[in-house]
Design an enzyme around this catalytic site. Structure first.
Site, PDB file in Angstrom:
ATOM      1  N   GLU A 115      36.910  21.443  30.134  1.00  0.00           N
ATOM      2  CA  GLU A 115      37.770  21.359  28.947  1.00  0.00           C
ATOM      3  C   GLU A 115      38.514  20.041  28.939  1.00  0.00           C
ATOM      4  O   GLU A 115      39.002  19.595  29.974  1.00  0.00           O
ATOM      5  CB  GLU A 115      38.871  22.429  28.939  1.00  0.00           C
ATOM      6  N   HIS A 151      38.309  34.710  31.139  1.00  0.00           N
ATOM      7  CA  HIS A 151      39.206  33.768  30.450  1.00  0.00           C
ATOM      8  C   HIS A 151      40.385  34.584  29.920  1.00  0.00           C
ATOM      9  O   HIS A 151      40.612  34.666  28.715  1.00  0.00           O
ATOM     10  CB  HIS A 151      38.459  33.009  29.350  1.00  0.00           C
ATOM     11  N   ARG A 194      30.143  26.286  26.418  1.00  0.00           N
ATOM     12  CA  ARG A 194      30.930  27.084  27.352  1.00  0.00           C
ATOM     13  C   ARG A 194      31.668  28.159  26.556  1.00  0.00           C
ATOM     14  O   ARG A 194      32.450  27.841  25.660  1.00  0.00           O
ATOM     15  CB  ARG A 194      31.929  26.188  28.096  1.00  0.00           C
ATOM     16  N   GLU A 236      41.094  28.629  34.658  1.00  0.00           N
ATOM     17  CA  GLU A 236      42.468  28.236  34.970  1.00  0.00           C
ATOM     18  C   GLU A 236      43.275  29.322  35.676  1.00  0.00           C
ATOM     19  O   GLU A 236      44.257  29.839  35.134  1.00  0.00           O
ATOM     20  CB  GLU A 236      43.204  27.801  33.693  1.00  0.00           C
ATOM     21  N   TYR A 242      44.053  17.804  30.519  1.00  0.00           N
ATOM     22  CA  TYR A 242      44.619  17.343  29.252  1.00  0.00           C
ATOM     23  C   TYR A 242      45.631  16.213  29.450  1.00  0.00           C
ATOM     24  O   TYR A 242      45.721  15.328  28.637  1.00  0.00           O
ATOM     25  CB  TYR A 242      45.299  18.511  28.529  1.00  0.00           C
ATOM     26  N   ASN A 300      39.445  21.301  33.940  1.00  0.00           N
ATOM     27  CA  ASN A 300      40.085  21.276  32.631  1.00  0.00           C
ATOM     28  C   ASN A 300      41.245  20.308  32.750  1.00  0.00           C
ATOM     29  O   ASN A 300      42.140  20.511  33.582  1.00  0.00           O
ATOM     30  CB  ASN A 300      40.696  22.647  32.273  1.00  0.00           C
TER      31      ASN A 300
HETATM   32  C1  FCB Z   1      43.613  25.596  28.226  1.00  0.00           C
HETATM   33  C2  FCB Z   1      42.974  26.944  28.041  1.00  0.00           C
HETATM   34  C3  FCB Z   1      42.231  27.081  26.744  1.00  0.00           C
HETATM   35  C4  FCB Z   1      42.998  26.433  25.601  1.00  0.00           C
HETATM   36  C5  FCB Z   1      43.411  25.022  25.946  1.00  0.00           C
HETATM   37  C6  FCB Z   1      44.161  24.306  24.845  1.00  0.00           C
HETATM   38  O1  FCB Z   1      44.635  25.706  29.146  1.00  0.00           O
HETATM   39  O2  FCB Z   1      42.058  27.188  29.083  1.00  0.00           O
HETATM   40  O3  FCB Z   1      41.985  28.435  26.520  1.00  0.00           O
HETATM   41  O4  FCB Z   1      44.064  27.205  25.232  1.00  0.00           O
HETATM   42  O5  FCB Z   1      44.213  25.036  27.098  1.00  0.00           O
END
Ligand code: FCB
Length: 505
Positions: free
Chosen positions: A400, A162, A118, A207, A334, A332
């Site tokens: 992500e 992006h 990607r 995002e 985290y 995405n």
């Molecule tokens: C996400 C972004 C990516 C990177 C990661 C850590 O929010 O999409 O570009 O910065 O975090």
């Protein structure tokens, strides 16, 4: 997932779906454990046949060459060149120099046995001032990259936006200006015509909730504006752009498969009170659905007390325009978000919290990565299951997930980043359980292929599976990259994939 406001699913979601598409050798399903309600995921799990293993990057974070090949200035060039905006005064002028070293980067992917990549296209490389005919040098660069990926049997998964808007479009009003949606559709059409003979899988945006919030409301990302109205209008223009961009790309390439990479975070109510549960739903709506619901259902999420329609500039025919029946949902993710109902005297640190209203915070139980984000694998399980349930089991790509750990190389140059292995192992185990419980997840793109320019954090946060020495530009695959290579080769997470450490390995 860049946001002060991560949020998402409320309660734990039952395994309600049948039709598992994963063959799981799990020793039982995800089981509830402990007073926290957190699930334990068993650790030997196979992924479905044809599952795609990849990494993710973004143009401004890796390419460098900010003035080469006829490229125009982007809002990130301008922002990073403004003193005081980025930690240590870092810029993406050179970054990983991938504009010149992309062959090495593909070699890294091959060494990691990956079959998906990607990456994003820099809009100002294609249209230096945001409109008009394509810059052939920009097209050629991506064309060569795509050909080499295909040659290496790696699927290109291409993001159109992006975050690097051509500065000329920001000067004309940026995302708060409705006209930017039409510019985006033209750009999507150009790119599809030039590269769509070889690329089938696209993402319109990365995002949207992060760049509209951080760039137009909080001002900590480009273009650095701090206005509630700017944020509201930018949100609506991006939703329109998703609709018109979707149709432009499909018109140019009817067989193209389109998604967006949404930043998502599962939302848990802070307590079992009815108020906090409702607050968690509002948090879910603003964080996870603000751009998804308009695309899939042609409306804004229903959880809010009111929608500031006039401030957002919504016209009556806009709802239909926003609709974009995406072929897949990119997630995405985290970390999770803890949501609670505000009390009358609460001081909000963030305008979104006041507007919708909800208090949001990160979780505190899990370990923190070097950037301060909580490690919470169940967030991935909960989020994938919530989207699966609420949107009729759409195709999902994890576009992500990853972690910042700044382990340096040892004397021999090796990087023993055991925490990163643990992160991906545990998130992947959670994902495998979601698949076993019925979610249709087709791929996982680890953030990131290599250490790179982490936006306002500059080079201070390393997310890569490969270490980059930014002085020499030397890339070294970390222990996590070696481990990921085995995961990809065997299509499973589990024992036996340990990375042996020692000289020469
Ligand atoms: C996400 C972004 C990516 C990177 C990661 C850590 O929010 O999409 O570009 O910065 O975090």
């Amino acid at each position: 997932m860049q946001s002060a406001l991560g949020a998402g699913a409320a309660a734990a979601v039952p395994a309600f779906l049948s039709g598992c598409s994963v063959s799981s050798r799990a020793s039982g399903n995800a089981a509830s454990a402990g007073a926290t309600g957190a699930k334990q995921f068993s650790s030997t799990l196979d992924f479905p046949k044809n599952f795609l293993w990849g990494t993710a990057t973004a143009a401004y974070q890796i390419e460098g060459a900010w003035q080469d090949g006829g490229k125009g200035e982007s809002i990130w060039d301008r922002f990073a060149h403004t003193p005081g905006k980025i930690k240590h005064g870092d810029t993406g002028d050179i970054a990983c120099d991938s504009y010149h070293r992309w062959r090495e980067d593909i070699a890294l992917m091959r060494a990691m046995n990956l079959n998906s990549y990607r990456f994003s296209i820099s809009w100002p490389r294609i249209q230096p001032s945001g409109s008009g005919p394509p810059n052939s040098q920009g097209i050629d660069y991506y064309s060569r990259l795509i050909d080499a990926l295909l040659e290496a049997r790696i699927r290109p998964l291409v993001t159109l936006y992006h975050w690097d808007l051509p500065q000329a479009l920001e000067d004309a009003g940026g995302w708060p200006n409705r006209d930017t949606a039409a510019r985006f559709a033209d750009y999507a059409d150009l790119v599809a015509r030039s590269l769509g003979d070889r690329v089938s899988d696209w993402m319109l945006f990365n995002e949207p909730s992060a760049f509209t919030d951080l760039g137009y409301l909080e001002g900590v990302h480009a273009p650095g504006r701090k206005g509630l109205l700017d944020f509201l209008r930018a949100s609506h223009t991006v939703n329109l752009a998703q609709g018109v961009g979707f149709r432009a790309l499909k018109a140019a390439r009817p067989s193209a498969r389109l998604g967006t990479a949404f930043s998502m975070s599962s939302c848990e109510p802070a307590t079992n009170s009815a108020e906090d549960k409702l607050a968690a739903e509002r948090a879910h709506a603003i964080t996870n659905l603000w751009f998804l619901e308009p695309a899939l259902r042609g409306r804004y999420p229903e959880a809010f007390t009111f929608l500031p329609e006039t401030a957002m500039g919504i016209k009556s025919s806009d709802l239909e325009k926003m609709r974009a029946p995406l072929d897949f949902v990119g997630i995405n993710l985290y970390y999770r978000t803890i949501a609670s109902a505000p009390t009358a005297l609460d001081r909000f640190t963030h305008a979104q919290e006041w507007l919708f209203p909800v208090r949001m915070a990160g979780g505190q139980q899990g370990a923190k990565t070097d950037i301060g984000w909580e490690v919470w694998p169940q967030a991935l399980y909960d989020m994938v299951m919530r989207i699966t349930r609420d949107y009729n089991r759409p195709e999902i790509q994890i576009t992500e997930s990853g972690c910042a750990y700044n382990d340096p190389p040892d004397a021999s140059g090796a990087v023993h980043d055991v925490s990163r292995i643990a992160y991906h192992r545990d998130y992947l185990a959670a994902l495998a359980h979601a698949i076993a419980d019925g979610a249709d997840v087709r791929g996982y793109q680890a953030w990131s292929l290599m250490d790179n320019f982490e936006w306002a954090e500059g080079f201070s946060q390393r997310f890569g599976l490969a270490y980059v020495d930014f002085k020499s530009q030397k890339r070294t695959i970390k222990d996590s990259g070696k481990w990921y290579a085995k995961v990809a080769a065997e299509n499973r997470v589990g024992p036996g994939l340990e990375v042996r450490v020692g000289p020469g390995l």
